[in-house]
Design an enzyme around this catalytic site. Structure first.
Site, mmCIF file in Angstrom:
data_model
loop_
_atom_site.group_PDB
_atom_site.id
_atom_site.type_symbol
_atom_site.label_atom_id
_atom_site.label_comp_id
_atom_site.label_asym_id
_atom_site.label_seq_id
_atom_site.Cartn_x
_atom_site.Cartn_y
_atom_site.Cartn_z
ATOM 1 N N GLU A 96 3.646 -1.231 -3.906
ATOM 2 C CA GLU A 96 4.466 -1.362 -5.137
ATOM 3 C C GLU A 96 5.124 -0.024 -5.674
ATOM 4 O O GLU A 96 6.117 0.014 -6.060
ATOM 5 C CB GLU A 96 3.366 -2.061 -6.297
ATOM 6 C CG GLU A 96 2.643 -3.105 -5.878
ATOM 7 C CD GLU A 96 1.475 -2.965 -4.950
ATOM 8 O OE1 GLU A 96 1.335 -2.028 -4.101
ATOM 9 O OE2 GLU A 96 0.489 -3.642 -5.308
ATOM 10 N N CYS A 134 -3.283 -2.826 -6.834
ATOM 11 C CA CYS A 134 -4.543 -2.216 -7.121
ATOM 12 C C CYS A 134 -4.525 -1.560 -8.545
ATOM 13 O O CYS A 134 -3.321 -1.580 -9.355
ATOM 14 C CB CYS A 134 -4.654 -1.060 -6.010
ATOM 15 S SG CYS A 134 -3.523 0.121 -6.614
ATOM 16 N N CYS A 155 1.001 3.253 -2.251
ATOM 17 C CA CYS A 155 0.963 1.730 -1.960
ATOM 18 C C CYS A 155 2.328 1.138 -2.187
ATOM 19 O O CYS A 155 3.213 1.792 -2.665
ATOM 20 C CB CYS A 155 0.332 1.131 -3.339
ATOM 21 S SG CYS A 155 -1.511 1.349 -3.331
HETATM 22 N N1 THU Z 1 -2.265 -1.143 -1.062
HETATM 23 C C1 THU Z 1 -1.127 -1.412 -1.375
HETATM 24 O O1 THU Z 1 -0.006 -0.955 -0.735
HETATM 25 N N2 THU Z 1 -1.087 -1.843 -2.527
HETATM 26 C C2 THU Z 1 -1.983 -2.290 -3.228
HETATM 27 O O2 THU Z 1 -1.931 -2.757 -4.361
HETATM 28 C C3 THU Z 1 -3.115 -2.293 -2.636
HETATM 29 C C4 THU Z 1 -3.466 -1.590 -1.531
HETATM 30 C C5 THU Z 1 -2.257 -0.346 0.395
HETATM 31 C C6 THU Z 1 -2.851 0.980 0.204
HETATM 32 C C7 THU Z 1 -3.515 1.384 1.755
HETATM 33 O O3 THU Z 1 -2.224 1.672 2.427
HETATM 34 C C8 THU Z 1 -3.854 -0.358 2.236
HETATM 35 O O4 THU Z 1 -3.175 -1.140 1.281
HETATM 36 C C9 THU Z 1 -5.120 -0.616 2.238
HETATM 37 O O5 THU Z 1 -5.837 -0.137 1.100
#
Ligand code: THU
Length: 187
Positions: free
Chosen positions: A97, A133, A95
């Protein structure tokens, strides 16, 4: 600087007696917390997070997330940015973050001051669709104070330009109640 008051939480435990033993529903009690925030820095970070979402590698979800943070123990106060990096083996995805945070931690910094996240693909969506997440919440928690002190990390969530709001703000205890703490023997 502006003063932000993070609200108290006052949910008591409840206990249910059963013939097989007591079941406890843990409440959530937190005192009100006042934090001094530099709004110019917050605005810079939200902007940096959103701009960095443009660097996402997201060919599978097409969901672009950027993050930007400053570390409390970085004397130069530099901005560390990241974006989500996906993989054809989906479990390998990082992700936005964690990309930003692991970069800062890899440089030796250990304490988050401010972290801004921008789900640039969903800026008009409800908060739950734009907030970190569960894995990222736990990753953020690792680099916050154990005692949730007043100067602990703040997380800012981009609300987009149409909302008339710069961002939403939370601390980790409000974002991740009962997040895991390793309290076992050291070593
Ligand atoms: N994603 C993030 O980068 N941060 C989060 O907190 C939630 C989800 C990304 C992971 C994936 O590449 C895309 O969003 C869809 O889930």
């Amino acid at each position: 600087m502006v003063t932000i008051t993070l609200p108290a939480r006052d949910l008591p435990d409840s206990v249910i007696d059963t013939a097989h033993g007591r079941i406890v529903v843990p409440g959530h009690r937190l005192p009100e917390k006042k934090v001094e925030v530099d709004p110019a820095l917050v605005a810079d970070l939200v902007k940096a997070a959103r701009a960095n979402a443009g660097r996402a590698y997201a060919p599978f979800s097409h969901f672009h997330v950027g993050a930007a943070l400053v570390m409390a123990d970085d004397p130069e106060g530099r901005i560390h940015a990241g974006a989500n990096i996906e993989n054809s083996s989906y479990g390998v995805c990082s992700c936005g973050e964690r990309t930003a945070l692991n970069h800062a931690a890899g440089l030796g910094f250990r304490r988050i001051k401010y972290l801004a996240v921008s789900c640039a693909s969903a800026l008009d969506a409800p908060l739950a669709d734009r907030s970190p997440c569960g894995i990222c919440r736990q990753a953020i928690k690792e680099f916050t104070a154990k005692d949730f002190s007043a100067d602990d990390a703040l997380i800012f969530i981009d609300t987009g330009d149409n909302s008339g709001v710069l961002c939403e703000v939370m601390d980790i205890e409000r974002l991740l109640p009962y997040g895991f703490n390793f309290g076992g023997p050291a070593g």
